[in-house]
Design an enzyme around this catalytic site. Structure first.
Site, PDB file in Angstrom:
ATOM      1  N   ASP A  92      43.122  34.982  74.557  1.00 28.87           N
ATOM      2  CA  ASP A  92      44.842  34.691  74.106  1.00 28.87           C
ATOM      3  C   ASP A  92      45.270  33.438  75.171  1.00 28.87           C
ATOM      4  OD1 ASP A  92      47.097  34.037  72.728  1.00 28.87           O
ATOM      5  OD2 ASP A  92      47.667  36.010  73.062  1.00 28.87           O
ATOM      6  N   ASP A 284      46.846  27.208  71.007  1.00 29.44           N
ATOM      7  CA  ASP A 284      46.906  28.875  71.124  1.00 29.44           C
ATOM      8  C   ASP A 284      45.637  29.420  70.619  1.00 29.44           C
ATOM      9  OD1 ASP A 284      47.133  31.641  71.211  1.00 29.44           O
ATOM     10  OD2 ASP A 284      49.020  31.735  69.917  1.00 29.44           O
TER      11      ASP A 284
END
Length: 432
Positions: A92, A284
């Site tokens: 992440d 992201d």
């Protein structure tokens, strides 16, 4: 042995030694800065929102709760503790903290691997609280889909295994030990935060990794992540765009999206509330799909609707789906980031089968734009902290790439060379 013969033998020995020392010096220089590569795991999961962390711990509503897609999550393997225990955690770039579920578990979601037991690790050291609810020892993370993780910070040994089989050991790494977590759709044990924050994995690796990472997400085959020297993205087809940070979320990677093209129709952000020059889109790896603010997103959708002639079907206000089994009816979409980084996306990056229909997976209604991992498939994506650039190189990520060898492995070659030089030197003395 005559004097002349001995001199010739010594000369030859020193020439061999000099040559090997040159090779050794070359190998030594190639090991700095350090770098290594790891395989990633991708698994299908039902995902309906970004897992990007909100550092202010305020809940964000899901921008597309009316439509749930089957997508892939990308996980990396880590070993935690002494003796090491293997976990799998979601990669992440949209969050900071590295955490895993731990025993005792007050409320935990179901994960694939056994839950980490810190009482069995000799190197686990929980952070001591100075006051109740001290943020230096306890944490509470709430993500965009209302999933959350609550627990304690600890110092622990983290070990990463490179593709060459060598270990990169990180002693006294700050991790989160989650005793209360819920709402996650992952099969992994937690999350590996890779943003600019001081507690992210890349920040805790230290200066020898240069704060550099790159990854290549494959919809099929083996995906990879690269660190340090191995993370350099260059060569034909590479485009780069500046990355920005913002005071309200200082660790988050922002890019500036100037326009989106639907085939030949270019939709500028200029003149819309979405326009910016200092970053308007979060990149992201933990978000499944791409989404845009409603006012600008509606312009992109209108351009898609004008192009597609198939029958429209509706799953909710936030879906754009058509009754068709072929991608041929859909337009090619290009993302234009600042600095001339024009990403021509494959149709599989922007559309997805949903039952008997195909839907656009650029979704509307978010508070801010997010460039998700599906749109990044089959690009080598590199983050360079020193130049503050994000680079993209079109790549078939499922095919084995020519990447720099692990500097860990290079160090072993160096060690062998030193021993070999010493052996030749001793052998030459014995001959004398």
């Amino acid at each position: 042995m005559s004097f002349a013969t001995r001199m010739m033998s010594m000369t030859l020995s020193f020439q061999i030694i000099a040559a090997l020392l040159f090779i050794t010096a070359t190998a030594s220089s190639s090991t700095s800065p350090s770098g290594f590569t790891m395989d990633l795991i991708h698994r299908r999961t039902n995902s309906s929102s970004s897992q990007r962390s909100n550092t202010d711990d305020q809940l964000r509503s899901s921008p597309y709760s009316d439509l749930v897609f089957d997508t892939y999550e990308y996980l990396m393997k880590l070993q935690i503790g002494t003796p090491p225990v293997e976990i799998e955690a979601v990669l992440d770039t949209g969050s900071e903290h590295v955490w895993t579920q731990c025993l005792p578990c007050l409320n935990c979601y179901k994960q694939r691997n056994p839950i980490f037991d810190p009482s069995k690790s000799s190197t686990y050291k929980q952070k001591q609280c100075n006051t109740p609810n001290d943020p230096s020892c306890d944490y509470e993370l709430i993500y965009g889909d209302k999933s959350y993780s609550k627990g304690s910070f600890a110092s622990e040994t983290v070990t990463l295994k490179s593709t060459s089989g060598q270990s990169y050991v990180m002693p006294k790494t700050v991790i989160g030990c989650s005793h209360n977590s819920s709402g996650f759709k992952t099969t992994g044990s937690g999350i590996v935060g890779l943003n600019w924050g001081p507690l992210s994995l890349i920040s805790q690796m230290g200066k020898n990794m240069l704060g550099a990472i790159s990854y290549c997400f494959s919809p099929e085959g083996t995906s990879k992540i690269n660190f340090g020297r191995n993370a350099i993205v260059s060569g034909n087809g590479t485009v780069s765009t500046p990355m920005f940070t913002k005071k309200e979320e200082p660790g988050t990677y922002y890019l500036n999206l100037d326009a989106v093209s639907v085939e030949e129709t270019r939709i500028e952000t200029l003149g819309t509330p979405f326009h910016a020059v200092d970053g308007n889109t979060v990149i992201d790896s933990g978000a499944a799909v791409t989404y845009l603010p409603t006012s600008y997103c509606s312009l992109v959708r209108e351009a898609v609707e004008k192009f597609v002639t198939a029958e429209r079907v509706t799953y909710g206000d936030n879906s754009l789906c058509y009754k068709t089994n072929t991608l041929d009816v859909f337009p090619v979409i290009t993302m234009h980031f600042s600095g001339g980084a024009d990403l021509v996306l494959d149709k599989n990056n922007t559309y997805m089968s949903f039952g008997q229909d195909i839907c656009l997976v650029i979704l509307c209604g978010a508070e801010e734009a997010v460039f998700g991992n599906r749109a990044q498939n089959n690009f080598l994506v590199g983050y360079d902290h020193s130049s503050r650039l994000v680079s993209f190189k079109p790549t078939d990520c499922g095919v084995t790439q020519d990447i720099p060898r692990d500097s860990i492995s290079a160090a072993l070659v160096l060690q062998f060379n030193v021993k070999f030089v010493f052996f030749i030197f001793v052998l030459s003395l014995m001959r004398l």
